[in-house]
Design a protein around this motif. Structure first.
Motif, PDB file in Angstrom:
ATOM      1  N   MET A  46       0.840  -1.174   0.000  1.00  0.00           N
ATOM      2  CA  MET A  46       0.000   0.000   0.000  1.00  0.00           C
ATOM      3  C   MET A  46       0.893   1.248   0.000  1.00  0.00           C
ATOM      4  O   MET A  46       1.930   1.279   0.652  1.00  0.00           O
ATOM      5  N   VAL A  47       0.443   2.258  -0.706  1.00  0.00           N
ATOM      6  CA  VAL A  47       1.116   3.555  -0.750  1.00  0.00           C
ATOM      7  C   VAL A  47       0.326   4.529   0.120  1.00  0.00           C
ATOM      8  O   VAL A  47      -0.889   4.630   0.001  1.00  0.00           O
ATOM      9  N   LEU A  48       1.032   5.231   0.983  1.00  0.00           N
ATOM     10  CA  LEU A  48       0.420   6.256   1.814  1.00  0.00           C
ATOM     11  C   LEU A  48       0.845   7.606   1.256  1.00  0.00           C
ATOM     12  O   LEU A  48       2.030   7.947   1.269  1.00  0.00           O
ATOM     13  N   LEU A  49      -0.110   8.364   0.722  1.00  0.00           N
ATOM     14  CA  LEU A  49       0.139   9.660   0.110  1.00  0.00           C
ATOM     15  C   LEU A  49      -0.334  10.746   1.064  1.00  0.00           C
ATOM     16  O   LEU A  49      -1.479  10.716   1.512  1.00  0.00           O
ATOM     17  N   ALA A  50       0.572  11.682   1.384  1.00  0.00           N
ATOM     18  CA  ALA A  50       0.236  12.689   2.390  1.00  0.00           C
ATOM     19  C   ALA A  50       0.566  14.089   1.897  1.00  0.00           C
ATOM     20  O   ALA A  50       1.595  14.319   1.269  1.00  0.00           O
ATOM     21  N   HIS A  51      -0.336  15.018   2.216  1.00  0.00           N
ATOM     22  CA  HIS A  51      -0.153  16.425   1.870  1.00  0.00           C
ATOM     23  C   HIS A  51      -0.629  17.265   3.042  1.00  0.00           C
ATOM     24  O   HIS A  51      -1.399  16.806   3.883  1.00  0.00           O
ATOM     25  N   SER A  52      -0.151  18.481   3.116  1.00  0.00           N
ATOM     26  CA  SER A  52      -0.527  19.421   4.157  1.00  0.00           C
ATOM     27  C   SER A  52      -0.151  18.861   5.533  1.00  0.00           C
ATOM     28  O   SER A  52       0.901  18.237   5.669  1.00  0.00           O
ATOM     29  N   LEU A  53      -0.974  19.061   6.537  1.00  0.00           N
ATOM     30  CA  LEU A  53      -0.647  18.580   7.880  1.00  0.00           C
ATOM     31  C   LEU A  53      -0.568  17.055   7.928  1.00  0.00           C
ATOM     32  O   LEU A  53       0.113  16.486   8.781  1.00  0.00           O
ATOM     33  N   GLY A  54      -1.201  16.394   6.981  1.00  0.00           N
ATOM     34  CA  GLY A  54      -1.176  14.936   6.928  1.00  0.00           C
ATOM     35  C   GLY A  54       0.209  14.355   6.755  1.00  0.00           C
ATOM     36  O   GLY A  54       0.502  13.267   7.250  1.00  0.00           O
ATOM     37  N   ARG A  55       1.103  15.064   6.078  1.00  0.00           N
ATOM     38  CA  ARG A  55       2.456  14.523   5.877  1.00  0.00           C
ATOM     39  C   ARG A  55       3.206  14.460   7.200  1.00  0.00           C
ATOM     40  O   ARG A  55       3.974  13.533   7.433  1.00  0.00           O
ATOM     41  N   ILE A  56       2.987  15.416   8.086  1.00  0.00           N
ATOM     42  CA  ILE A  56       3.645  15.398   9.396  1.00  0.00           C
ATOM     43  C   ILE A  56       3.024  14.296  10.257  1.00  0.00           C
ATOM     44  O   ILE A  56       3.732  13.519  10.902  1.00  0.00           O
ATOM     45  N   ALA A  57       1.715  14.204  10.245  1.00  0.00           N
ATOM     46  CA  ALA A  57       1.023  13.177  11.028  1.00  0.00           C
ATOM     47  C   ALA A  57       1.414  11.776  10.561  1.00  0.00           C
ATOM     48  O   ALA A  57       1.623  10.876  11.393  1.00  0.00           O
ATOM     49  N   CYS A  58       1.542  11.578   9.267  1.00  0.00           N
ATOM     50  CA  CYS A  58       1.904  10.258   8.743  1.00  0.00           C
ATOM     51  C   CYS A  58       3.318   9.868   9.135  1.00  0.00           C
ATOM     52  O   CYS A  58       3.570   8.721   9.518  1.00  0.00           O
ATOM     53  N   VAL A  59       4.255  10.794   9.063  1.00  0.00           N
ATOM     54  CA  VAL A  59       5.625  10.487   9.475  1.00  0.00           C
ATOM     55  C   VAL A  59       5.650  10.184  10.969  1.00  0.00           C
ATOM     56  O   VAL A  59       6.281   9.212  11.399  1.00  0.00           O
ATOM     57  N   ASP A  60       4.970  10.992  11.776  1.00  0.00           N
ATOM     58  CA  ASP A  60       4.903  10.723  13.210  1.00  0.00           C
ATOM     59  C   ASP A  60       4.360   9.319  13.479  1.00  0.00           C
ATOM     60  O   ASP A  60       4.920   8.567  14.284  1.00  0.00           O
TER      61      ASP A  60
END
Length: 88
Positions: free
Chosen positions: A1-15
């Protein structure tokens, strides 16, 4: 699965991916990420400055634009862990 993140979501996903191993996620794609900057100023929730990214973090593709002042390069901060792709 690929997790694509933008905006605040990219920080939340890395965390999330730093704190938990999610084996179903094979690739993290961030667009215009501030994670490298937050890490450098010791403001990333999941990872203190000086700590390495955990081995369980999936492959990370970071897309950035040099004209986007909120977009940062990740490979300089996390060598061999982030693949940066510049877009115009």
């Amino acid at each position: 699965m690929v997790l694509l993140a933008h905006s605040l979501g990219r920080i939340a996903c890395v965390d999330l991916l730093v704190q938990q191993q999610l084996s179903q996620v094979e690739l993290l794609v961030t667009v215009g990420s501030q994670v490298p900057f937050l890490y450098e100023i010791n403001a990333l929730y999941s990872l203190e400055y000086g700590q390495l990214l955990p081995e369980h973090l999936p492959q990370w593709l970071n897309i950035y634009d040099l004209r986007d002042f909120l977009s940062y390069v990740g490979n300089r901060i996390f060598p061999d862990r982030v693949q940066d792709v510049v877009v115009d």
